[in-house]
Design an enzyme around this catalytic site. Structure first.
Site, PDB file in Angstrom:
ATOM      1  N   GLY A 140       0.836  -1.191   0.000  1.00 12.98           N
ATOM      2  CA  GLY A 140       0.000   0.000   0.000  1.00 12.98           C
ATOM      3  C   GLY A 140       0.872   1.243   0.000  1.00 12.98           C
ATOM      4  CB  CYS A 141       0.474   4.539   1.587  1.00 20.23           C
ATOM      5  SG  CYS A 141       1.378   6.081   1.794  1.00 20.23           S
TER       6      CYS A 141
END
Length: 198
Positions: A35-36
């Site tokens: 993810g991020c």
């Protein structure tokens, strides 16, 4: 010495075009998408034996992608971190454990509040042993969850723009505000309990 190795690795990565990372002698590299990428640097950089965690993009087809291009979800890249580490001090299995406890392995649409193919979790293996260990760790988790995290061969890694590197250190207030509002820690605690990464 640790700083010099990290700087040399970062300089090489930034200069790389269509070649794989030239790992300094006595070191190894691992690549993960969780993810991020802002949220994946810290958990790895806190591990003794990890030299650096570089945010970037991998798994796509476009050379030198920008953050905006990857965010549009059309380049095939995933936000990722590339880890330079000393295998005499930390094992790949330990890195895998850190990876799993910092992602939601049941989410196939992205991670937490971020959705789209660019945010899907993955382990990018660099050799047969990393692949073996990654598949074994996934198989162990599948006894508890329906795991949808991909295990893929590593491809060209493109370091992200400088303002993304060590974002959690350079912008701690904004970082923690984003992380809280994204529900990352809350979801990790639901999945992993006290073993959740932070």
């Amino acid at each position: 010495m640790k700083t010099l190795i990290a700087l040399a690795f970062a300089a090489f990565s930034l200069a790389a075009s269509a070649v794989q990372v030239n790992v300094p002698p006595g070191h190894a590299v691992a690549t993960f998408a969780g993810g991020c990428f802002w949220c994946m640097e810290g958990p790895f950089e806190r591990i003794p034996g990890v030299i650096s965690a570089t945010s970037g993009y991998t798994g796509g087809t476009k050379a030198h992608p920008t953050y905006e291009e990857v965010s549009d979800g059309n380049t095939g890249h995933r936000e990722s971190v590339q880890i330079l580490y000393d295998p005499r001090k930390v094992s790949y299995a330990q890195l895998l454990d850190t990876f799993w406890h910092n992602v939601d392995p049941t989410d196939n649409s992205g991670q937490f509040c971020d959705h789209g193919p660019q945010y899907r979790a993955a382990i990018f293996y660099h050799d047969a042993e990393q692949k073996r260990l990654a598949e074994a760790s996934k198989a162990a988790l599948e006894k508890r969850f329906r795991v949808v995290t991909d295990i893929l061969p590593a491809s060209q890694f493109w370091p992200a723009e400088e303002y993304h590197q060590d974002y959690y250190k350079k912008n701690p207030i904004r970082y923690h505000f984003y992380r809280f509002n994204c529900g990352r820690d809350q979801r990790l605690e639901q999945i992993w309990g006290k073993a959740a990464g932070h």
